[in-house]
Design an enzyme around this catalytic site. Structure first.
Site, PDB file in Angstrom:
ATOM      1  N   HIS A 141       1.134  -1.379  -0.027  1.00 30.00           N
ATOM      2  CA  HIS A 141       0.038   0.069   0.024  1.00 30.00           C
ATOM      3  C   HIS A 141       0.780   1.357  -0.063  1.00 30.00           C
ATOM      4  CE1 HIS A 141      -3.088  -2.728   1.263  1.00 30.00           C
ATOM      5  NE2 HIS A 141      -4.091  -1.809   0.794  1.00 30.00           N
ATOM      6  N   LYS A 145      -0.564   4.832   4.679  1.00 28.21           N
ATOM      7  CA  LYS A 145      -1.664   4.181   5.104  1.00 28.21           C
ATOM      8  C   LYS A 145      -1.225   3.803   6.464  1.00 28.21           C
ATOM      9  CE  LYS A 145      -3.749  -0.424   4.938  1.00 28.21           C
ATOM     10  NZ  LYS A 145      -5.328   0.016   4.903  1.00 28.21           N
TER      11      LYS A 145
HETATM   12  N1  LIG Z   1     -12.908  -1.079   3.196  1.00 26.05           N
HETATM   13  C1  LIG Z   1     -12.305  -0.745   1.811  1.00 26.05           C
HETATM   14  O1  LIG Z   1     -12.239  -0.982   0.815  1.00 26.05           O
HETATM   15  C2  LIG Z   1     -11.209   0.461   1.908  1.00 26.05           C
HETATM   16  C3  LIG Z   1     -10.475   0.955   0.837  1.00 26.05           C
HETATM   17  C4  LIG Z   1      -9.698   2.313   1.111  1.00 26.05           C
HETATM   18  C5  LIG Z   1      -9.408   2.592   2.387  1.00 26.05           C
HETATM   19  N2  LIG Z   1     -10.017   2.088   3.369  1.00 26.05           N
HETATM   20  C6  LIG Z   1      -9.909   2.613   4.859  1.00 26.05           C
HETATM   21  O2  LIG Z   1     -10.805   3.753   4.977  1.00 26.05           O
HETATM   22  C7  LIG Z   1      -9.963   4.531   5.958  1.00 26.05           C
HETATM   23  C8  LIG Z   1      -9.564   6.008   5.461  1.00 26.05           C
HETATM   24  O3  LIG Z   1      -8.643   5.877   4.493  1.00 26.05           O
HETATM   25  P1  LIG Z   1      -8.429   7.050   3.563  1.00 26.05           P
HETATM   26  O4  LIG Z   1      -7.184   6.693   2.427  1.00 26.05           O
HETATM   27  O5  LIG Z   1      -9.592   7.921   3.286  1.00 26.05           O
HETATM   28  O6  LIG Z   1      -7.661   7.855   5.009  1.00 26.05           O
HETATM   29  P2  LIG Z   1      -7.448   9.456   5.232  1.00 26.05           P
HETATM   30  O7  LIG Z   1      -6.277   9.555   6.204  1.00 26.05           O
HETATM   31  O8  LIG Z   1      -7.083  10.036   3.718  1.00 26.05           O
HETATM   32  O9  LIG Z   1      -8.876   9.885   5.561  1.00 26.05           O
HETATM   33  C9  LIG Z   1      -9.327   9.628   6.952  1.00 26.05           C
HETATM   34  C10 LIG Z   1     -10.274  11.114   7.177  1.00 26.05           C
HETATM   35  O10 LIG Z   1     -10.922  10.707   8.513  1.00 26.05           O
HETATM   36  C11 LIG Z   1     -11.037  12.085   8.913  1.00 26.05           C
HETATM   37  N3  LIG Z   1     -10.903  11.873  10.555  1.00 26.05           N
HETATM   38  C12 LIG Z   1      -9.935  11.681  11.407  1.00 26.05           C
HETATM   39  N4  LIG Z   1     -10.348  11.583  12.703  1.00 26.05           N
HETATM   40  C13 LIG Z   1     -11.741  11.541  12.657  1.00 26.05           C
HETATM   41  C14 LIG Z   1     -12.859  11.492  13.444  1.00 26.05           C
HETATM   42  N5  LIG Z   1     -12.673  11.195  14.711  1.00 26.05           N
HETATM   43  N6  LIG Z   1     -14.047  11.701  13.052  1.00 26.05           N
HETATM   44  C15 LIG Z   1     -14.347  11.875  11.445  1.00 26.05           C
HETATM   45  N7  LIG Z   1     -13.335  11.714  10.880  1.00 26.05           N
HETATM   46  C16 LIG Z   1     -12.210  11.732  11.305  1.00 26.05           C
HETATM   47  C17 LIG Z   1      -9.711  12.865   8.724  1.00 26.05           C
HETATM   48  O11 LIG Z   1      -9.736  14.138   8.919  1.00 26.05           O
HETATM   49  C18 LIG Z   1      -9.330  12.368   7.216  1.00 26.05           C
HETATM   50  O12 LIG Z   1     -10.062  13.314   6.283  1.00 26.05           O
HETATM   51  C19 LIG Z   1      -8.911   3.767   6.536  1.00 26.05           C
HETATM   52  O13 LIG Z   1      -8.955   3.065   7.625  1.00 26.05           O
HETATM   53  C20 LIG Z   1      -8.482   2.903   5.178  1.00 26.05           C
HETATM   54  O14 LIG Z   1      -7.870   1.835   5.629  1.00 26.05           O
HETATM   55  C21 LIG Z   1     -11.156   1.065   3.256  1.00 26.05           C
END
Ligand SMILES: NC(=O)c1ccc[n+]([C@@H]2O[C@H](COP(=O)([O-])OP(=O)(O)OC[C@H]3O[C@@H](n4cnc5c(N)ncnc54)[C@H](O)[C@@H]3O)[C@@H](O)[C@H]2O)c1
Length: 248
Positions: A141, A145
């Site tokens: 990744h 991440k």
């Molecule tokens: N299930 C899937 O297919 C899949 C695919 C991609 C990513 N993900 C997961 O999704 C999540 C987000 O990924 P990302 O790449 O967008 O991460 P990222 O860090 O870019 O985004 C996370 C967002 O959450 C916000 N945030 C932080 N604390 C918070 C809170 N307490 N309440 C609300 N918002 C809050 C941050 O400000 C940020 O904008 C990760 O856990 C990642 O592993 C899952």
């Protein structure tokens, strides 16, 4: 569908906003993000679920584990289905998710893509057919991440363990680790650059190797899967679902 997008300002939040624009039948009515600048969105974005007043048909969450409590409280109080795409939940989180799923439809999946969910099925088949193989999982990744191994790697591990209950994960190897035991299943995390997500499962026999591999080329596959899951939940009773229920 009217959607509340949790984690709206993150990488997946932004991708989901772009994906929803390709689906005129869906609209994001509100976003929640603790740290995003609300002025950079064309819908209202709040720093907590407690401030959301818009009516919605579902919540799609791509945020962080710390946001879970607020999401579940909102979903149960307002009777709104929720698609949890965030990864890295612990056993307390899973217990809270199960309790909420007794009251509203909840779908949780470490990977929303159709391809990965097919890979999981193939891993189970290969684990059956190649029952004596040494199995190693390698995930790759981008360098931002936060958690390792990936939620998808854990799903692949569980798929192999479903067939071979004796398998015990070994996370990376270092030092004098000694001879590999047949019940080991290696799990390795590579981090770097902008890799969207690659997962390989190697079935290693004497003199031959079978490798099953999936590569996500764009984050949009996860948003598309999340939309499909949300649509599925809006016509489902309370319960805890996975992507395999959506694909059935
Ligand atoms: N299930 C899937 O297919 C899949 C695919 C991609 C990513 N993900 C997961 O999704 C999540 C987000 O990924 P990302 O790449 O967008 O991460 P990222 O860090 O870019 O985004 C996370 C967002 O959450 C916000 N945030 C932080 N604390 C918070 C809170 N307490 N309440 C609300 N918002 C809050 C941050 O400000 C940020 O904008 C990760 O856990 C990642 O592993 C899952």
């Amino acid at each position: 569908m009217r959607i509340i997008l949790s984690g709206a300002g993150g990488a997946m939040g932004r991708t989901t906003i772009a994906t929803v624009k390709n689906h005129p039948e869906h609209v994001i009515v509100a976003g929640v993000d603790k740290f995003a600048d609300p002025s950079s969105f064309d819908f209202p974005v709040y720093d907590s679920f407690a401030k959301v007043t818009e009516k919605a048909d579902c919540i799609i969450d791509f945020s962080v584990k710390a946001a879970l409590k607020g999401i579940l409280e909102y979903a149960v109080k307002n009777d709104v289905p929720v698609v949890l795409c965030t990864t890295g939940y612990d056993s307390d989180d899973t217990a809270a998710i199960k309790a909420a799923a007794a009251k509203v439809p909840v779908l949780m999946s470490g990977n929303m893509s159709l391809g990965v969910n097919t890979l999981i099925k193939l891993v189970k088949e290969a684990a059956k057919a190649l029952s004596g193989a040494d199995i190693e999982i390698i995930e790759q990744h981008h360098h931002n991440k936060a958690d390792a191994p990936s939620g998808t790697a854990k799903m692949l591990l569980n798929a192999a363990k479903e067939i071979r209950g004796e398998l015990t994960p070994v996370y990376g190897r270092e030092g004098i680790v000694g001879k590999r035991r047949p019940e080991e299943i290696g799990v390795h995390a590579v981090r770097g650059g902008s890799i969207v997500g690659k997962h390989e499962v190697m079935f290693i026999l004497n003199n031959e190797i079978v490798t099953l591999k999936h590569e996500a080329e764009s984050k949009a596959v996860f948003s598309e899967g999340a939309l499909r899951a949300a649509a599925f939940l809006t016509s489902s009773p309370a319960g805890l679902y996975s992507m395999s229920d959506v694909l059935k």
